[in-house]
Design an enzyme around this catalytic site. Structure first.
Site, short mmCIF file in Angstrom:
data_model
loop_
_atom_site.label_atom_id
_atom_site.label_comp_id
_atom_site.label_asym_id
_atom_site.label_seq_id
_atom_site.Cartn_x
_atom_site.Cartn_y
_atom_site.Cartn_z
NE ARG A 44 64.63 38.72 7.87
CZ ARG A 44 64.82 39.46 8.97
NH1 ARG A 44 65.90 39.32 9.68
NH2 ARG A 44 63.93 40.35 9.34
NE ARG A 66 68.25 42.19 6.71
CZ ARG A 66 67.67 42.59 7.83
NH1 ARG A 66 68.38 43.12 8.80
NH2 ARG A 66 66.37 42.51 7.97
NE ARG A 69 60.44 43.89 8.11
CZ ARG A 69 61.73 43.59 7.95
NH1 ARG A 69 62.21 43.30 6.77
NH2 ARG A 69 62.53 43.58 8.98
NE ARG A 80 58.30 45.00 14.92
CZ ARG A 80 59.33 44.16 14.85
NH1 ARG A 80 59.70 43.49 15.92
NH2 ARG A 80 59.99 44.01 13.73
CE LYS A 100 65.02 47.41 15.74
NZ LYS A 100 64.19 46.30 15.79
P1 AMP Z 1 62.16 41.38 13.43
O1 AMP Z 1 63.20 40.32 13.27
O2 AMP Z 1 62.17 42.01 14.79
O3 AMP Z 1 62.19 42.39 12.31
O4 AMP Z 1 60.73 40.64 13.33
C1 AMP Z 1 60.36 39.93 12.18
C2 AMP Z 1 58.86 39.86 12.11
O5 AMP Z 1 58.33 39.17 13.27
C3 AMP Z 1 58.14 41.19 12.09
O6 AMP Z 1 58.08 41.75 10.77
C4 AMP Z 1 56.75 40.81 12.62
O7 AMP Z 1 55.99 40.13 11.64
C5 AMP Z 1 57.11 39.77 13.70
N1 AMP Z 1 57.33 40.40 15.02
C6 AMP Z 1 58.47 40.32 15.76
N2 AMP Z 1 58.31 40.98 16.91
C7 AMP Z 1 57.07 41.51 16.90
C8 AMP Z 1 56.32 42.33 17.81
N3 AMP Z 1 56.85 42.75 18.97
N4 AMP Z 1 55.07 42.69 17.46
C9 AMP Z 1 54.51 42.27 16.32
N5 AMP Z 1 55.16 41.52 15.40
C10 AMP Z 1 56.43 41.13 15.68
#
Ligand code: AMP
Length: 283
Positions: A227, A194, A238, A155, A76
């Site tokens: 990461r 990754r 996740r 989300r 994404k």
């Molecule tokens: P991402 O880079 O979008 O995978 O986000 C990394 C982490 O940030 C996720 O695993 C969550 O812990 C947190 N996070 C980011 N966006 C959200 C969201 N909309 N709702 C809840 N947690 C979020």
């Protein structure tokens, strides 16, 4: 600016500079200058509050207002960068806001933000109220003349409902919700391979996009790391969180006639072509 910096995409530049925000005033100034000079200025997204951007829509261009959906690891983020570069809207990632917050001093973070970072470290979703609060503090991004590309938000259905309310209040509408689909075994393989540069945050993959020298960033020579939320135990959490909270979002947007499903197999360019074709075919 060094040659390597010139060749880096804007999102990488921005993240590099944000990593340096804690201590170095010169870097801070450079950062502000770069953020206001770039076409995809995300100053308001990263800083929130009254921070301003300088984004203008090119004559004749259309402003896309879209949401990207897809499990972690479907690519994404890469698609968001391509769409942003080629179609104009800023990539607004809530994950990026949290990662940038990690580089702030503990005294500069609110208790809610500290708690959010703890959830993130464990691979768990941050509570809805915190994430919704973060987006709500950034209304100028939702009414940006250049459009927007939300990546990682909403989300949950609760977040989607909150977004719908915010857009209604601003008199805006979503154009489309792009949902990227990939079989789970391919997702796990993409995530566990990754590697991210600890310095400039450039992203590699041990098999599909290896660095020239093992464990070293091609762009800045930094050490490549896994990461925290790409570690196997966090990936599992996740994926479970995604299945439980995010998958119902596809139904939410399908029922509203906004969902466009896109196969996330193949190269980033293949996937982008499918995305562009799907957008062009919309009524
Ligand atoms: P991402 O880079 O979008 O995978 O986000 C990394 C982490 O940030 C996720 O695993 C969550 O812990 C947190 N996070 C980011 N966006 C959200 C969201 N909309 N709702 C809840 N947690 C979020």
């Amino acid at each position: 600016m060094s040659g390597a910096e010139k060749n880096r995409p804007e999102s990488v530049l921005l993240r590099t500079e944000l990593n340096d925000l804690s201590g170095n005033p010169r870097k801070l100034l450079n950062c502000a200058a770069k953020m206001t000079a770039t076409k995809h200025d995300r100053n308001a997204w990263f800083k929130g509050g009254t921070a301003k951007c300088e984004v203008t829509l090119a004559p004749g261009a259309r402003a896309y207002r879209m949401v990207l959906l897809g499990a972690p690891g479907v690519g994404k983020g890469t698609q968001a960068e391509l769409i942003s570069e080629r179609l104009g809207p800023c990539q607004l990632s809530t994950g990026d806001v949290f990662r940038a917050a990690k580089t702030l001093d503990a005294s500069e973070r609110t208790p809610a933000l500290n708690a959010a970072l703890d959830f993130m470290k464990q691979g768990k979703l941050v509570p809805d109220e915190t994430v919704i609060g973060i987006v709500r503090e950034r209304p100028s991004c939702l009414r940006c003349p250049g459009g927007f590309l939300l990546d990682g938000f909403p989300r949950t259905v609760q977040q989607a409902e909150a977004l719908a309310g915010m857009l209604k209040d601003l008199g805006m509408k979503l154009d489309a919700v792009l949902s990227y689909d990939l079989p789970i075994d391919q997702i796990v393989s993409r995530l566990s391979g990754r590697r991210t540069c600890g310095g400039c945050k450039a992203v590699y993959h041990v098999t599909t996009k290896p660095p020239r020298v093992a464990d070293m960033c091609d762009l800045c020579g930094g050490k490549l790391v896994v990461r925290e939320d790409d570690r196997p135990e966090a990936i599992r959490v996740r994926m479970e969180a995604y299945e439980k909270s995010t998958a119902p979002l596809a139904d939410y947007y399908r029922q509203r006639g906004l969902l466009m499903s896109i196969a996330a197999e193949g190269s980033p360019e293949d996937i982008y072509k499918r995305t562009a074709a799907a957008l062009a075919a919309r009524p």
